[in-house]
Scaffold this active site. Structure first.
Site, short mmCIF file in Angstrom:
data_model
loop_
_atom_site.label_atom_id
_atom_site.label_comp_id
_atom_site.label_asym_id
_atom_site.label_seq_id
_atom_site.Cartn_x
_atom_site.Cartn_y
_atom_site.Cartn_z
N LEU A 102 0.85 -1.18 0.00
CA LEU A 102 0.00 0.00 0.00
C LEU A 102 0.89 1.23 0.00
O LEU A 102 1.40 1.66 1.03
CB LEU A 102 -0.93 -0.01 1.22
N ASP A 103 1.08 1.81 -1.17
CA ASP A 103 2.02 2.91 -1.38
C ASP A 103 1.50 4.19 -0.75
O ASP A 103 0.33 4.55 -0.92
CB ASP A 103 2.24 3.11 -2.88
#
Length: 575
Positions: A234-235
């Site tokens: 999850l950037d």
């Protein structure tokens, strides 16, 4: 089914809190339909470790290695299988979608593969041989994406996907990772609009206060699961939810969304992992474990600057104190340990560990080795170092005080320490290869991070790997050897016990013990360019004939109860 009722109820609870003005029952039905979980009969068991000491992550762009007349993804897969084999179990392919900037992190279309890399068959091929880790670039997309084009024209989908900034909002507390203006002006069909852009003008932030945006990303997750993704990164997730008047970082609703996404992903694939990428101070980073119900893994962001400082200052006191203070990860969670990646070496995680003088000295030393610095805004008129941009091999070219001939030894010492710590190791492809600073790429892209995003021509790389005078082949062989040894030791399970040893400021050490308590390993490293003497009494070792160094494959040889450590030498002493 009871499972379905329980899942539906839990999803409703999250949605009711996130979107109080919407019908949670209807929203929950849409969410489960998009994820194809309406009729699921499986539920994840809590606190399960779907990982072992055999796990190691490779981080790479799809085109880090290229050859003529062949798709880069196919070239990369062949290289990984030939040169790394089963020493890596997870391949993190950095964003492989069409994009407009930031080497993939300004996504044009989340449902397509960048055709310059290959296609979905090439992506799935990685998932057939390794665990495939894909980026969910969830905070923002390209300003030239179809959704943002629709926003500018007032069309769906997209017209409500982004955040239009109201001039009355108080944004003075917003924490910034960059120096660009937060508010960017765009011409739209009905006039100019001010849009929220955390990272750059080309990266427009999504509006997760709109449930349609959440549904869109749940659809993307389902699509990636179908394309063999089993690990989700999850950037920039810490920036996800925005509330004017707050710092807009790590907000409660961001944590709620992560818990919801993990719940859905685990019901779709109980063995899948969710990893949060949060380049923030250490205590805040740890919060992303939740109660073992948020991230399975969190990036150990403090480790890269701590290890770099340790080896350049030849003093492990900060590393030791940090290691002592780190809580063990609960079962069902793990630390993702890394010391280099496609990004720079972040300084935010050590803001409360290093003094200003230590930060300045670290930056100055790395700059002498050709490194660069990226900055972030504190106020409108004040900036602060955000990260150091440099290849790890070059970052370790010298110490604070002098140049010497120990660059390679320092580099391998850093990896030996990292591989000994609690958690799962993640190694950047350019660390495997000992890649150096790429100044041409920086000049071409006008982007400091490009210094550590080299693109190898396969023929050139193969030649260097076979060249006896070049360091690349030796680095690859030695890191492979370290991982091969690590994979066989139950005391290196990601959740095995770890205690930090008190060995002074020049020798760093941890004691690892397997979950079944049958194996112990004492991992010690000389972090200086001078020989060091280590007394066995400091390790509480008395029966020396019972101990064996896994690295040298030699029985422990102590002279009068003392071990002599060469500069940057490491030992893994096992019973």
């Amino acid at each position: 089914m009871v499972v379905n009722e329980s899942l539906h109820h839990t999803v409703q609870t999250y949605l009711r809190t996130l979107y109080p003005d919407h019908d949670p029952t209807e929203l929950a039905h849409k969410v489960l339909k998009v994820m194809r979980l309406e009729n699921t009969h499986q539920a994840p068991r809590p606190h399960q470790n779907h990982w072992t000491e055999k796990d190691c992550v490779l981080i790479s762009y799809g085109d880090s290695i290229i050859e003529r007349n062949r798709k880069p993804l196919a070239t990369l897969l062949d290289f990984v299988q030939q040169h790394l084999g089963n020493n890596v179990s997870v391949v993190h392919l950095l964003p492989y979608f069409p994009y407009t900037s930031d080497d993939g992190f300004a996504v044009l279309d989340y449902y397509q593969v960048n055709d310059s890399l290959g296609d979905w068959q090439d992506i799935e091929a990685f998932g057939n041989h390794y665990r495939l880790m894909s980026d969910l670039v969830i905070n923002h997309c390209s300003s030239r994406s179809g959704w943002f084009n629709n926003f500018r024209q007032g069309l769906s989908p997209g017209k409500d996907y982004f955040i239009e900034i109201d001039s009355d909002w108080d944004l003075s507390k917003v924490i910034r990772p960059r120096t660009n203006a937060l508010s960017q002006t765009y011409r739209c069909n009905d006039g100019e609009r001010q849009v929220w852009c955390t990272f750059s003008r080309d990266q427009v932030d999504f509006n997760f206060a709109n449930p349609e945006v959440l549904l869109e990303f749940i659809s993307i997750i389902r699509f990636y699961l179908d394309k063999q993704t089993s690990v989700f990164r999850l950037d920039a997730i810490a920036f996800l939810w925005k509330t004017p008047g707050t710092n807009c970082l790590n907000l409660t609703n961001t944590h709620r969304i992560i818990r919801l996404l993990r719940l859905l992903i685990e019901h779709a694939n109980p063995a899948a992992w969710v990893i949060t990428e949060t380049n923030i101070p250490n205590r805040e980073n740890l919060s992303y474990f939740g109660n073992a119900n948020e991230a399975h893994g969190i990036y150990n962001f403090a480790l890269p600057p701590l290890l770099l400082h340790t080896l350049l200052s030849q003093d492990c006191s900060h590393l030791r104190n940090w290691s002592m203070s780190m809580p063990p990860a609960q079962n069902g969670t793990f630390f993702l340990n890394f010391i280099a990646s496609h990004d720079g070496i972040g300084l935010r995680p050590v803001e409360h560990i290093f003094s200003a003088t230590e930060v300045d000295e670290l930056i100055e030393t790395v700059q002498q080795s050709g490194g660069l610095v990226s900055w972030r805004n504190l106020t409108q008129d004040q900036v602060k170092p955000y990260e150091i941009n440099v290849s790890l091999f070059d970052a370790l070219a010298r110490t604070h005080h002098s140049e010497d001939s120990y660059q390679r030894q320092r580099f391998l010492c850093a990896h030996t320490i990292m591989l000994s710590l609690e958690g799962i190791p993640a190694i950047y492809i350019h660390s495997f290869l000992g890649t150096q600073n790429d100044y041409d790429k920086v000049q071409h892209s006008n982007h400091n991070r490009s210094i550590n995003r080299h693109r190898w021509q396969l023929s050139r790389l193969q030649s260097l790997l076979q060249h006896k005078e070049a360091h690349h082949g030796d680095i690859l062989a030695q890191i492979n050897a370290l991982i091969s040894i690590r994979r066989q030791q139950s005391a290196f399970h990601p959740n095995a016990t770890q205690f930090t040893l008190q060995l002074g400021n020049h020798v760093f050490g941890v004691w690892r013990q397997s979950i079944d308590r049958k194996q112990s390993i004492f991992c010690v490293s000389n972090v200086t360019s001078k020989p060091q003497r280590l007394s066995l009494s400091e390790l509480n070792l008395i029966e020396t004939n019972l101990w064996h160094d896994l690295l040298s494959q030699q029985d422990l040889n102590a002279d009068n109860g003392v071990i002599n450590l060469a500069p940057y030498q490491s030992l893994w002493l096992s019973n």
